[in-house]
Design an enzyme around this catalytic site. Structure first.
Site, PDB file in Angstrom:
ATOM      1  N   ASP A  81       0.835  -1.197   0.000  1.00 38.96           N
ATOM      2  CA  ASP A  81       0.000   0.000   0.000  1.00 38.96           C
ATOM      3  C   ASP A  81       0.872   1.250   0.000  1.00 38.96           C
ATOM      4  O   ASP A  81       2.040   1.221   0.392  1.00 38.96           O
ATOM      5  CB  ASP A  81      -0.957   0.013   1.190  1.00 38.96           C
ATOM      6  CG  ASP A  81      -0.238   0.032   2.534  1.00 38.96           C
ATOM      7  OD1 ASP A  81       0.782  -0.659   2.675  1.00 38.96           O
ATOM      8  OD2 ASP A  81      -0.692   0.756   3.442  1.00 38.96           O
ATOM      9  N   GLU A  91      -0.001  -1.171   5.676  1.00 39.66           N
ATOM     10  CA  GLU A  91       1.012  -0.670   6.616  1.00 39.66           C
ATOM     11  C   GLU A  91       0.820   0.811   6.888  1.00 39.66           C
ATOM     12  O   GLU A  91       1.044   1.282   8.016  1.00 39.66           O
ATOM     13  CB  GLU A  91       2.417  -0.924   6.049  1.00 39.66           C
ATOM     14  CG  GLU A  91       3.544  -0.655   7.046  1.00 39.66           C
ATOM     15  CD  GLU A  91       4.034   0.786   7.043  1.00 39.66           C
ATOM     16  OE1 GLU A  91       4.766   1.173   7.977  1.00 39.66           O
ATOM     17  OE2 GLU A  91       3.683   1.550   6.113  1.00 39.66           O
TER      18      GLU A  91
END
Length: 433
Positions: free
Chosen positions: A80, A144
């Site tokens: 991400d 994350e």
């Protein structure tokens, strides 16, 4: 040379493809990136599994099984990325464009570059018939950047056997720096705890045309915010700073003030790295009060970003905050507490870092450091007692340039640094396993 060039091209092409998949978090949509990695890895004979709490947010876990009896090594990364405003960029943030030896795009540095390098490292080892003593694992996780429970935390809790490891290589550092005329590669072995809290100041509402009959919480909050912003924290000397200064200067500092003086004498950069590692930090960053211009607020909420030294606790933080603020009409609420973990430095993984640095840059040495922020490494330290380091080497792009580009416009990574990362990861797997 031909093999190295091929791996560089392989990592570059894979990174370009990863950047072209928009995994801005929220909402993430990391499954497409996980599927791209699975297709690439399975072509090289690496077994892969996708684990997803919800279908669109998959985590990839790939593995070269060990012969048995050896330790398990994990290449950890996340797919991400943070938001990118295309109007601020000189290139399409999701174009994955190669310009003058650099791959441009959101996530090039944080951290799809390391995702690509890790995938190429494990794929190339598999093609060569690498048979590790223990499992070599590659995890490309979701979530994350926000940490809403779809990524590393969830894997460690719900699929522990898939990611259980003795050693872990993650993001966090790896930059080559010149300190006192000598070259060093920073390797993070610990991290501060992220422990933000809310300061809620209480008053009494009223009509803004008659402020005397109200008790304005926003006005009452002002001196408390100022007190937090001007607080001078007590300094502490942590083992990582001691080891860093000893590596760079040859002597261990005797106190926090001595550490900062020694760092300043070596280089401004070293002082910038050391200063936030000597204390807790308190940074008021957000405030909300009345939602109407003509209403005196009864409540003012102030969000304070706070980072604690490894081993410190939110209870200790709150005691300090109450001492700073004194008495008054307010409440404190800890919003979260993640990180604050450390790993030992005398380990096979440290020796792998050391031997790689010596082989590619004679005369250079690794230098331990604590990350001022935090990473997903703490989930593995807490769940499995993993020795986790942040190390993805970079020597073409300087540390100051990289710091300005991460989470900012025109993020990019030199392909030479991608190749360097592949080289280290392959070496670490062979040395540790």
């Amino acid at each position: 040379m031909a093999v190295a060039t091929t791996l560089r091209q392989e990592a570059t092409k894979l990174l370009e493809g990863l950047i072209r998949i928009d995994t801005t978090n929220p909402p993430g949509n990391e499954t497409r990136a996980a599927e791209l990695l699975r297709d690439y890895l399975e072509d090289s004979g690496v077994s892969c599994e996708l684990y997803a709490r919800i279908p669109e947010r998959a985590n990839l876990v790939a593995r070269i099984p060990g012969r048995g009896g050896g330790p398990r090594l994990l290449f950890l990364s996340h797919t991400d990325v943070v938001l990118a405003d295309a109007s601020e960029w000189a290139a399409d943030p999701f174009g994955g464009e190669l310009r003058d030896g650099e791959v441009w795009g959101r996530g090039a540095l944080d951290m799809k570059g390391q995702v690509a390098a890790s995938a190429v490292a494990i794929a190339s080892l598999a093609r060569e018939g690498f048979e590790p003593a223990g499992d070599l694992i590659f995890a490309a996780t979701a979530d994350e950047e926000v940490g809403a429970g779809f990524g590393a935390q969830w894997l460690c809790e719900a699929h522990a056997d898939a990611v259980r490891c003795d050693f872990c290589i993650n993001e966090g550092s790896g930059d080559r720096v010149e300190l006192g005329g000598n070259p060093f590669y920073l390797c993070s072995v610990s991290e501060k705890m992220s422990a933000p809290f809310r300061l809620r100041v209480l008053g009494r509402s009223g009509h803004a045309s008659m402020p005397g009959i109200a008790d304005n919480a926003l006005v009452k909050a002002a001196p408390l915010i100022a007190a937090l912003g001007t607080y001078k924290p007590e300094l502490h000397l942590i083992p990582e700073v001691e080891a860093l200064l000893e590596t760079v200067t040859g002597d261990r500092p005797t106190s926090p003030a001595d550490a900062l003086d020694r760092a300043r004498a070596v280089a401004p950069l070293l002082a910038e790295l050391v200063e936030p590692l000597l204390s807790m930090t308190l940074s008021p960053t957000m405030a909300t009060a009345s939602q109407k211009r003509n209403v005196v607020p009864a409540v003012c909420d102030v969000t304070v970003d706070s980072r604690l030294l490894p081993g410190a606790t939110p209870d200790e933080q709150q005691a300090v905050v109450r001492e700073v603020l004194g008495g008054g009409d307010y409440e404190l609420e800890v919003l979260e507490s993640h990180g604050g973990t450390r790993s030992a430095m005398n380990t096979p993984l440290w020796r792998a870092v050391e031997s790689w640095v010596e082989s590619v840059d004679p005369g250079a040495r690794p230098a331990p450091i604590c990350v001022a922020g935090f990473t997903d490494s703490h989930w593995f330290r807490e769940a499995f007692g993993t020795v986790a380091y942040g190390f993805f080497p970079s020597r073409v792009m300087g540390i100051e340039t990289a710091a300005r580009l991460i989470h900012s416009a025109d993020e990019r990574v030199p392909v030479e640094d991608l190749e360097l990362g592949v080289s280290f990861l392959r070496h670490a797997a062979q040395a540790v396993l």
